[in-house]
Design a protein around this motif. Sequence first.
Motif, PDB file in Angstrom:
ATOM      1  N   LEU A  44     -26.261  33.900  47.243  1.00 49.99           N
ATOM      2  CA  LEU A  44     -26.769  34.677  48.370  1.00 49.99           C
ATOM      3  C   LEU A  44     -26.901  36.148  48.002  1.00 49.99           C
ATOM      4  O   LEU A  44     -27.909  36.787  48.319  1.00 49.99           O
ATOM      5  CB  LEU A  44     -25.841  34.513  49.584  1.00 49.99           C
ATOM      6  CG  LEU A  44     -26.263  35.201  50.866  1.00 49.99           C
ATOM      7  CD1 LEU A  44     -27.601  34.657  51.345  1.00 49.99           C
ATOM      8  CD2 LEU A  44     -25.204  35.009  51.932  1.00 49.99           C
ATOM      9  N   GLU A  45     -25.901  36.695  47.312  1.00 43.77           N
ATOM     10  CA  GLU A  45     -25.972  38.090  46.858  1.00 43.77           C
ATOM     11  C   GLU A  45     -27.143  38.301  45.905  1.00 43.77           C
ATOM     12  O   GLU A  45     -27.847  39.302  45.990  1.00 43.77           O
ATOM     13  CB  GLU A  45     -24.673  38.488  46.158  1.00 43.77           C
ATOM     14  CG  GLU A  45     -23.495  38.677  47.072  1.00 43.77           C
ATOM     15  CD  GLU A  45     -22.216  38.960  46.308  1.00 43.77           C
ATOM     16  OE1 GLU A  45     -22.288  39.246  45.091  1.00 43.77           O
ATOM     17  OE2 GLU A  45     -21.139  38.890  46.913  1.00 43.77           O
ATOM     18  N   ALA A  46     -27.358  37.352  45.002  1.00 45.28           N
ATOM     19  CA  ALA A  46     -28.452  37.460  44.039  1.00 45.28           C
ATOM     20  C   ALA A  46     -29.796  37.408  44.757  1.00 45.28           C
ATOM     21  O   ALA A  46     -30.710  38.179  44.424  1.00 45.28           O
ATOM     22  CB  ALA A  46     -28.353  36.350  43.010  1.00 45.28           C
ATOM     23  N   ASP A  47     -29.917  36.522  45.743  1.00 45.60           N
ATOM     24  CA  ASP A  47     -31.159  36.435  46.500  1.00 45.60           C
ATOM     25  C   ASP A  47     -31.426  37.728  47.264  1.00 45.60           C
ATOM     26  O   ASP A  47     -32.553  38.209  47.315  1.00 45.60           O
ATOM     27  CB  ASP A  47     -31.123  35.259  47.477  1.00 45.60           C
ATOM     28  CG  ASP A  47     -31.173  33.921  46.773  1.00 45.60           C
ATOM     29  OD1 ASP A  47     -31.510  33.882  45.571  1.00 45.60           O
ATOM     30  OD2 ASP A  47     -30.847  32.904  47.428  1.00 45.60           O
ATOM     31  N   ARG A  48     -30.389  38.286  47.841  1.00 45.55           N
ATOM     32  CA  ARG A  48     -30.546  39.547  48.575  1.00 45.55           C
ATOM     33  C   ARG A  48     -30.923  40.688  47.644  1.00 45.55           C
ATOM     34  O   ARG A  48     -31.780  41.504  47.960  1.00 45.55           O
ATOM     35  CB  ARG A  48     -29.264  39.902  49.318  1.00 45.55           C
ATOM     36  CG  ARG A  48     -29.028  39.061  50.528  1.00 45.55           C
ATOM     37  CD  ARG A  48     -27.774  39.504  51.240  1.00 45.55           C
ATOM     38  NE  ARG A  48     -27.529  38.681  52.413  1.00 45.55           N
ATOM     39  CZ  ARG A  48     -26.411  38.693  53.096  1.00 45.55           C
ATOM     40  NH1 ARG A  48     -25.421  39.475  52.732  1.00 45.55           N
ATOM     41  NH2 ARG A  48     -26.270  37.923  54.154  1.00 45.55           N
ATOM     42  N   SER A  51     -34.605  40.354  46.551  1.00 53.87           N
ATOM     43  CA  SER A  51     -35.579  40.720  47.576  1.00 53.87           C
ATOM     44  C   SER A  51     -35.610  42.232  47.777  1.00 53.87           C
ATOM     45  O   SER A  51     -36.678  42.814  47.936  1.00 53.87           O
ATOM     46  CB  SER A  51     -35.290  40.007  48.894  1.00 53.87           C
ATOM     47  OG  SER A  51     -34.056  40.427  49.428  1.00 53.87           O
ATOM     48  N   THR A  52     -34.480  42.899  47.733  1.00 57.64           N
ATOM     49  CA  THR A  52     -34.480  44.354  47.862  1.00 57.64           C
ATOM     50  C   THR A  52     -34.872  45.005  46.542  1.00 57.64           C
ATOM     51  O   THR A  52     -35.480  46.059  46.529  1.00 57.64           O
ATOM     52  CB  THR A  52     -33.102  44.882  48.305  1.00 57.64           C
ATOM     53  OG1 THR A  52     -32.116  44.465  47.361  1.00 57.64           O
ATOM     54  CG2 THR A  52     -32.748  44.385  49.680  1.00 57.64           C
ATOM     55  N   GLY A  53     -34.562  44.364  45.427  1.00 55.93           N
ATOM     56  CA  GLY A  53     -34.925  44.893  44.117  1.00 55.93           C
ATOM     57  C   GLY A  53     -36.423  44.875  43.904  1.00 55.93           C
ATOM     58  O   GLY A  53     -36.998  45.783  43.305  1.00 55.93           O
ATOM     59  N   LEU A  54     -37.096  43.858  44.417  1.00 61.25           N
ATOM     60  CA  LEU A  54     -38.544  43.789  44.280  1.00 61.25           C
ATOM     61  C   LEU A  54     -39.209  44.907  45.061  1.00 61.25           C
ATOM     62  O   LEU A  54     -40.160  45.518  44.594  1.00 61.25           O
ATOM     63  CB  LEU A  54     -39.058  42.432  44.756  1.00 61.25           C
ATOM     64  CG  LEU A  54     -38.693  41.233  43.878  1.00 61.25           C
ATOM     65  CD1 LEU A  54     -39.195  39.947  44.523  1.00 61.25           C
ATOM     66  CD2 LEU A  54     -39.299  41.387  42.498  1.00 61.25           C
ATOM     67  N   ALA A  59     -41.970  50.126  44.666  1.00 60.01           N
ATOM     68  CA  ALA A  59     -42.023  51.537  45.069  1.00 60.01           C
ATOM     69  C   ALA A  59     -41.977  52.428  43.844  1.00 60.01           C
ATOM     70  O   ALA A  59     -42.667  53.452  43.778  1.00 60.01           O
ATOM     71  CB  ALA A  59     -40.868  51.851  46.008  1.00 60.01           C
ATOM     72  N   GLN A  60     -41.195  52.058  42.837  1.00 57.59           N
ATOM     73  CA  GLN A  60     -41.137  52.856  41.605  1.00 57.59           C
ATOM     74  C   GLN A  60     -42.468  52.790  40.871  1.00 57.59           C
ATOM     75  O   GLN A  60     -42.927  53.793  40.328  1.00 57.59           O
ATOM     76  CB  GLN A  60     -40.013  52.336  40.695  1.00 57.59           C
ATOM     77  CG  GLN A  60     -38.632  52.679  41.194  1.00 57.59           C
ATOM     78  CD  GLN A  60     -37.546  52.076  40.310  1.00 57.59           C
ATOM     79  OE1 GLN A  60     -37.829  51.266  39.439  1.00 57.59           O
ATOM     80  NE2 GLN A  60     -36.314  52.466  40.553  1.00 57.59           N
TER      81      GLN A  60
END
Length: 68
Positions: A44-48, A51-54, A59-60
């Motif tokens: 679950l942490e990896a999925d979160r 999704s926020t990392g993408l 944005a970068q």
Amino acid sequence: LGLCEAPPCRNAYLDTSTNRSRRYCSDRCATRANVAAYRARKRLEADRSQSTGLAADSAQRTTANSER
């Protein structure tokens, strides 16, 4: 008496603990259930974070493209 709370196991056991807090029929079932819960939390942490990392990654890229 109690029933094991591990998902594939439904063995009955005699709870001889002082406060009747036993949840699993054996150490093996307890370990299996705890490892499964740990892996589910990590997944679950990896999925979160993906999704926020993408979103952060795109944005970068936008910022990098505008600086060129």
